[in-house]
Design a protein around this motif. Sequence first.
Motif, PDB file in Angstrom:
ATOM      1  N   ARG A 164       0.818  -1.214   0.000  1.00 49.10           N
ATOM      2  CA  ARG A 164       0.000   0.000   0.000  1.00 49.10           C
ATOM      3  C   ARG A 164       0.846   1.256   0.000  1.00 49.10           C
ATOM      4  NH1 ARG A 164      -5.330  -1.167   1.142  1.00 49.10           N
ATOM      5  NH2 ARG A 164      -5.701  -3.339   1.690  1.00 49.10           N
ATOM      6  N   SER A 187      -2.046   1.935   6.320  1.00 50.50           N
ATOM      7  CA  SER A 187      -3.406   1.609   6.778  1.00 50.50           C
ATOM      8  C   SER A 187      -4.176   0.961   5.637  1.00 50.50           C
ATOM      9  CB  SER A 187      -4.150   2.851   7.274  1.00 50.50           C
ATOM     10  OG  SER A 187      -4.587   3.629   6.177  1.00 50.50           O
ATOM     11  N   LEU A 188      -5.293   0.316   5.989  1.00 54.70           N
ATOM     12  CA  LEU A 188      -6.135  -0.331   4.973  1.00 54.70           C
ATOM     13  C   LEU A 188      -6.813   0.687   4.064  1.00 54.70           C
ATOM     14  CD1 LEU A 188      -7.779  -3.141   7.134  1.00 54.70           C
ATOM     15  CD2 LEU A 188      -5.979  -3.389   5.415  1.00 54.70           C
ATOM     16  N   SER A 189      -6.893   1.941   4.483  1.00 56.21           N
ATOM     17  CA  SER A 189      -7.545   2.960   3.656  1.00 56.21           C
ATOM     18  C   SER A 189      -6.636   3.459   2.525  1.00 56.21           C
ATOM     19  CB  SER A 189      -7.996   4.139   4.516  1.00 56.21           C
ATOM     20  OG  SER A 189      -6.882   4.758   5.117  1.00 56.21           O
ATOM     21  N   HIS A 190      -5.353   3.147   2.586  1.00 52.14           N
ATOM     22  CA  HIS A 190      -4.444   3.562   1.521  1.00 52.14           C
ATOM     23  C   HIS A 190      -4.560   2.625   0.315  1.00 52.14           C
ATOM     24  CE1 HIS A 190      -2.553   5.949   4.728  1.00 52.14           C
ATOM     25  NE2 HIS A 190      -2.181   6.728   3.727  1.00 52.14           N
ATOM     26  N   ARG A 191      -4.354   3.193  -0.843  1.00 48.66           N
ATOM     27  CA  ARG A 191      -4.479   2.464  -2.099  1.00 48.66           C
ATOM     28  C   ARG A 191      -3.434   1.354  -2.195  1.00 48.66           C
ATOM     29  NH1 ARG A 191      -2.918   5.306  -7.635  1.00 48.66           N
ATOM     30  NH2 ARG A 191      -2.161   3.398  -8.546  1.00 48.66           N
ATOM     31  N   TRP A 246       2.269  -1.725  10.722  1.00 45.05           N
ATOM     32  CA  TRP A 246       2.692  -1.648   9.328  1.00 45.05           C
ATOM     33  C   TRP A 246       4.204  -1.479   9.223  1.00 45.05           C
ATOM     34  CZ3 TRP A 246      -0.878  -2.414   5.525  1.00 45.05           C
ATOM     35  CH2 TRP A 246      -2.207  -2.431   5.942  1.00 45.05           C
ATOM     36  N   HIS A 292       1.337  -5.032   5.973  1.00 43.33           N
ATOM     37  CA  HIS A 292       0.969  -5.375   7.343  1.00 43.33           C
ATOM     38  C   HIS A 292       1.997  -6.363   7.897  1.00 43.33           C
ATOM     39  CE1 HIS A 292      -1.379  -6.880  10.746  1.00 43.33           C
ATOM     40  NE2 HIS A 292      -1.967  -5.690  10.692  1.00 43.33           N
TER      41      HIS A 292
END
Length: 160
Positions: free
Chosen positions: A42, A46-50, A71, A85
């Motif tokens: 990514r 975070s999971l919100s990043h592309r 991360w 992750h």
Amino acid sequence: MLPLLIAGFFASTPVFAEERGPVTNLPLPRFVSMKASEGNVRRGPSLSHRIDWVYKRRNMPLQITAEHGHWRRVQDRDGAGGWVHYALLSGVRTVIIEVDVLNLYARPDQSAQINAQLSMGVVAEVRKCEPDWCELSAGGYRGWARKGSFWGVEPGEVFE
């Protein structure tokens, strides 16, 4: 060894500032490997990043260059990388062969018997390293290889 100039004075011994990760307190950078057979890379931690791409090779060596929570910012042998992750990573040390054919010797000596030959792109587990040699294993074979023909260890790194 050249003297190190610090604030106008010559230091008699070299000064090495070893950076430590803020989460793990382990050295940065450091080598690890992919635990998973697939892992999203990514743009940020975070999971919100592309997702920029996906690593698809279990045991591939990676270098951790930064930490943030769960991360780790990693890069591969080509310098490409991003945030992964920590659960996708392993402390097992591996290397990737960067020459057409790498001989694995019975002992750390080029006059020793050759136990096996590894081709470019093969990923091998690192069992231990001396200043100029590492003991590698791959495909059920084991032997010593001179550093400089694979990526995943520092040039003078030593460990058991």
